[in-house]
Design a protein around this motif. Structure first.
Motif, PDB file in Angstrom:
ATOM      1  N   ARG A  48      39.297  18.216  46.555  1.00  0.00           N
ATOM      2  CA  ARG A  48      38.594  16.968  46.253  1.00  0.00           C
ATOM      3  C   ARG A  48      39.038  16.414  44.906  1.00  0.00           C
ATOM      4  N   MET A  49      39.242  17.284  43.915  1.00  0.00           N
ATOM      5  CA  MET A  49      39.711  16.822  42.616  1.00  0.00           C
ATOM      6  C   MET A  49      41.110  16.221  42.727  1.00  0.00           C
ATOM      7  N   ASP A  50      41.922  16.784  43.608  1.00  0.00           N
ATOM      8  CA  ASP A  50      43.297  16.309  43.782  1.00  0.00           C
ATOM      9  C   ASP A  50      43.350  14.832  44.151  1.00  0.00           C
ATOM     10  N   THR A  51      42.359  14.352  44.885  1.00  0.00           N
ATOM     11  CA  THR A  51      42.402  12.969  45.361  1.00  0.00           C
ATOM     12  C   THR A  51      42.098  11.971  44.246  1.00  0.00           C
ATOM     13  N   SER A  52      41.198  12.338  43.314  1.00  0.00           N
ATOM     14  CA  SER A  52      40.870  11.406  42.239  1.00  0.00           C
ATOM     15  C   SER A  52      39.963  12.095  41.229  1.00  0.00           C
ATOM     16  N   ASP A  53      40.550  12.762  40.263  1.00  0.00           N
ATOM     17  CA  ASP A  53      39.787  13.365  39.170  1.00  0.00           C
ATOM     18  C   ASP A  53      40.484  12.973  37.875  1.00  0.00           C
ATOM     19  N   ALA A  54      39.750  12.340  36.971  1.00  0.00           N
ATOM     20  CA  ALA A  54      40.353  11.805  35.754  1.00  0.00           C
ATOM     21  C   ALA A  54      40.899  12.887  34.845  1.00  0.00           C
ATOM     22  N   LEU A  55      40.466  14.137  35.037  1.00  0.00           N
ATOM     23  CA  LEU A  55      40.938  15.212  34.171  1.00  0.00           C
ATOM     24  C   LEU A  55      42.316  15.729  34.580  1.00  0.00           C
ATOM     25  N   LEU A  56      42.614  15.729  35.874  1.00  0.00           N
ATOM     26  CA  LEU A  56      43.840  16.360  36.364  1.00  0.00           C
ATOM     27  C   LEU A  56      45.123  15.793  35.764  1.00  0.00           C
ATOM     28  N   PRO A  57      45.241  14.487  35.509  1.00  0.00           N
ATOM     29  CA  PRO A  57      46.494  13.979  34.934  1.00  0.00           C
ATOM     30  C   PRO A  57      46.839  14.569  33.565  1.00  0.00           C
ATOM     31  N   PHE A  58      45.890  15.225  32.928  1.00  0.00           N
ATOM     32  CA  PHE A  58      46.165  15.852  31.637  1.00  0.00           C
ATOM     33  C   PHE A  58      46.547  17.317  31.787  1.00  0.00           C
ATOM     34  N   THR A  59      46.693  17.809  33.030  1.00  0.00           N
ATOM     35  CA  THR A  59      46.960  19.232  33.281  1.00  0.00           C
ATOM     36  C   THR A  59      48.207  19.415  34.138  1.00  0.00           C
ATOM     37  N   THR A  60      48.885  20.534  33.924  1.00  0.00           N
ATOM     38  CA  THR A  60      49.976  20.987  34.790  1.00  0.00           C
ATOM     39  C   THR A  60      49.823  22.490  34.961  1.00  0.00           C
ATOM     40  N   THR A  61      49.664  22.941  36.199  1.00  0.00           N
ATOM     41  CA  THR A  61      49.455  24.359  36.466  1.00  0.00           C
ATOM     42  C   THR A  61      50.795  25.081  36.535  1.00  0.00           C
ATOM     43  N   THR A  62      50.925  26.179  35.772  1.00  0.00           N
ATOM     44  CA  THR A  62      52.199  26.901  35.686  1.00  0.00           C
ATOM     45  C   THR A  62      52.112  28.334  36.208  1.00  0.00           C
ATOM     46  N   ALA A  63      50.925  28.806  36.578  1.00  0.00           N
ATOM     47  CA  ALA A  63      50.771  30.138  37.180  1.00  0.00           C
ATOM     48  C   ALA A  63      49.490  30.127  37.988  1.00  0.00           C
ATOM     49  N   SER A  64      49.467  30.878  39.089  1.00  0.00           N
ATOM     50  CA  SER A  64      48.318  30.809  39.977  1.00  0.00           C
ATOM     51  C   SER A  64      48.252  32.056  40.851  1.00  0.00           C
ATOM     52  N   GLY A  65      47.037  32.473  41.184  1.00  0.00           N
ATOM     53  CA  GLY A  65      46.866  33.598  42.089  1.00  0.00           C
ATOM     54  C   GLY A  65      45.404  33.790  42.438  1.00  0.00           C
ATOM     55  N   THR A  66      45.154  34.470  43.548  1.00  0.00           N
ATOM     56  CA  THR A  66      43.800  34.836  43.936  1.00  0.00           C
ATOM     57  C   THR A  66      43.759  36.327  44.227  1.00  0.00           C
ATOM     58  N   PHE A  67      42.616  36.952  43.897  1.00  0.00           N
ATOM     59  CA  PHE A  67      42.489  38.406  44.002  1.00  0.00           C
ATOM     60  C   PHE A  67      41.086  38.774  44.452  1.00  0.00           C
ATOM     61  N   LEU A  68      41.008  39.793  45.302  1.00  0.00           N
ATOM     62  CA  LEU A  68      39.733  40.411  45.628  1.00  0.00           C
ATOM     63  C   LEU A  68      39.376  41.359  44.487  1.00  0.00           C
ATOM     64  N   ILE A  69      38.322  41.028  43.750  1.00  0.00           N
ATOM     65  CA  ILE A  69      37.838  41.937  42.719  1.00  0.00           C
ATOM     66  C   ILE A  69      37.092  43.052  43.422  1.00  0.00           C
ATOM     67  N   LEU A  70      37.563  44.256  43.254  1.00  0.00           N
ATOM     68  CA  LEU A  70      37.033  45.397  44.000  1.00  0.00           C
ATOM     69  C   LEU A  70      35.579  45.671  43.633  1.00  0.00           C
ATOM     70  N   PRO A  71      34.821  46.249  44.569  1.00  0.00           N
ATOM     71  CA  PRO A  71      33.451  46.652  44.223  1.00  0.00           C
ATOM     72  C   PRO A  71      33.449  47.643  43.064  1.00  0.00           C
ATOM     73  N   GLY A  72      32.276  47.826  42.476  1.00  0.00           N
ATOM     74  CA  GLY A  72      32.150  48.780  41.382  1.00  0.00           C
ATOM     75  C   GLY A  72      32.447  50.202  41.835  1.00  0.00           C
ATOM     76  N   PHE A  73      32.546  51.090  40.870  1.00  0.00           N
ATOM     77  CA  PHE A  73      32.949  52.463  41.175  1.00  0.00           C
ATOM     78  C   PHE A  73      32.188  53.438  40.277  1.00  0.00           C
ATOM     79  N   ASP A  74      32.262  54.724  40.642  1.00  0.00           N
ATOM     80  CA  ASP A  74      31.716  55.802  39.821  1.00  0.00           C
ATOM     81  C   ASP A  74      32.444  57.084  40.204  1.00  0.00           C
ATOM     82  N   ARG A  75      31.974  58.214  39.698  1.00  0.00           N
ATOM     83  CA  ARG A  75      32.675  59.475  39.981  1.00  0.00           C
ATOM     84  C   ARG A  75      32.681  59.795  41.468  1.00  0.00           C
ATOM     85  N   ARG A  76      31.592  59.492  42.139  1.00  0.00           N
ATOM     86  CA  ARG A  76      31.488  59.818  43.565  1.00  0.00           C
ATOM     87  C   ARG A  76      32.276  58.833  44.420  1.00  0.00           C
ATOM     88  N   ARG A  77      32.425  57.626  43.922  1.00  0.00           N
ATOM     89  CA  ARG A  77      33.071  56.550  44.678  1.00  0.00           C
ATOM     90  C   ARG A  77      34.161  55.944  43.809  1.00  0.00           C
TER      91      ARG A  77
END
Length: 385
Positions: A348-377
């Motif tokens: 939605r921002m791509d179509t018309s957001d006044a902030l985007l013309p001041f930005t250029t993305t140079t790195a990108s990624g998505t990650f599953l942040i793993l559930p918490g852990f402990d000694r047993r798990r």
């Protein structure tokens, strides 16, 4: 694709030297580690230790506010490496580092050190093609991303109030992984001075001078609804992260009048209040108009284009860290339990957001942040056990 720092200890020494210089230049600055209702601690105070174990990984909602310094390391696993044992090993190392019992800390107290680990879509798909986190990010406009700076198998997010800790911990963890991991890219960042935004919460200013991260899933109910994954069991307690490194056209934005800058964001620069009125914690009244029929919040203002009710998605927990290399800008990180929360918003921002013309993305990624852990798990055992 080969890691630029085949000798992590040498890279770490260079990073530590840079941090020492930066620390000398910024002596006297306060951290943003004060909790709700408390004043920021004096520079000599030791931040409260954050346990590494629990239902959720630290470094997302704890501590609050977030620490002032971050280093994100994105890497790939060798195809012959089994993720489960490597992640469990990383979890054990994180426990000793955050507890202060690891000699690789070189005598520094861990303070509020947190390390947060996520895995990329390739590894998630290997565990289950329909699992949350299995989808890659689509391409968007205003991207200038090399293949090495897009995607990745492993995210290690290191945060601390003490800037010296961050590269030292990164060197220890990369040394732990050895040649099983090939680094893609890394980015360090810092958060600006915190500003009160109501209900005991604070948020920092970004490089454009505006308060950043006002809206988000702040209450437990909002976080259960929009932040944490409820299932399947292999990912329950985790979340999805999006990282975007952006260059900012600071000179062009600074050349605007204050009123023009506020129209870009839809908020007052000094107070953070919406242009429709109220306080910084007030939601914008998107239908409010002037007597002559103009919207008080412009139709292309960032606060309107990215508003969750307008986009039709849940809330995302957003963090922005200011960066000064490879170019002035910010490292944007969002956490949400549905990737569409981010992708639909940016579409939605791509179509018309006044902030985007001041930005250029140079790195990108998505990650599953793993559930918490402990000694047993151990870390990653629910997904790769």
């Amino acid at each position: 694709m080969h890691r630029a720092d085949q000798h992590p200890s040498r890279r770490a020494l260079l990073d530590v030297t840079g941090v020492l210089v930066a620390a000398g230049l910024t002596a006297g600055c306060t951290s943003d580690s004060a909790g709700p209702g408390r004043a920021a601690p004096a520079a000599a105070d030791t931040p409260t230790r954050i346990p590494a174990t629990g239902r959720h990984q630290a470094g997302i909602t704890l501590p609050q506010p977030a620490q002032g310094n971050l280093l994100a390391v994105v890497a790939d696993l060798d195809e012959a490496v089994a993720p489960g044992p490597l992640l469990a090993e990383l979890g054990r190392a994180i426990s000793t580092l955050t507890a202060g019992t690891d000699p690789r800390l070189l005598g520094l107290p861990p303070g509020d050190l947190t390390v947060t680990v996520g895995v990329g879509p390739r590894l998630v798909r290997a565990a289950g093609a329909s699992l949350p986190g299995s989808a890659d990010l689509p391409r968007f406009s205003r991207e200038r991303i090399t293949p090495q700076a897009r995607g990745g198998d492993l995210l290690i997010q290191i945060c601390a109030s003490d800037a010296l800790l961050v590269p030292i911990v990164a060197a220890a963890l990369l040394d732990q992984t050895g040649d099983r991991v090939r680094e893609r890219w890394r980015q360090s960042g810092h958060r600006g001075t915190n500003v009160p935004i109501g209900e005991g919460r604070t948020a920092p200013r970004n490089l454009l001078g505006f308060i950043d991260g006002i809206v988000g899933p702040h209450t437990s109910a909002e976080q259960q609804r929009d932040l944490w994954l409820a299932g399947p069991p292999a990912v329950a307690g985790g979340t999805l992260a999006v990282l975007r490194r952006m260059e900012l056209d600071l000179p062009r934005f600074a050349a605007l009048s204050v009123a023009e800058q506020e129209a870009v964001f839809g908020r007052r620069r000094a107070s953070g209040a919406p242009l429709s009125g109220g306080t910084v914690s007030s939601g914008p009244e998107l239908g409010a108009k002037t007597p002559d029929g103009r919207y008080l919040v412009p139709v292309d203002a960032h606060v309107r284009r990215a508003h969750s009710a307008v986009v039709g998605t849940g809330l995302m927990l957003r963090r922005s860290y200011s960066i000064d290399e490879p170019a002035p800008g910010l490292l944007f990180i969002s956490f949400q339990n549905d990737l569409r929360t981010f992708t639909a918003t940016l579409t939605r921002m791509d179509t018309s957001d006044a902030l985007l013309p001041f930005t250029t993305t140079t790195a990108s990624g998505t990650f599953l942040i793993l559930p918490g852990f402990d000694r047993r798990r151990p870390l990653g055992s629910q997904l790769f056990g």
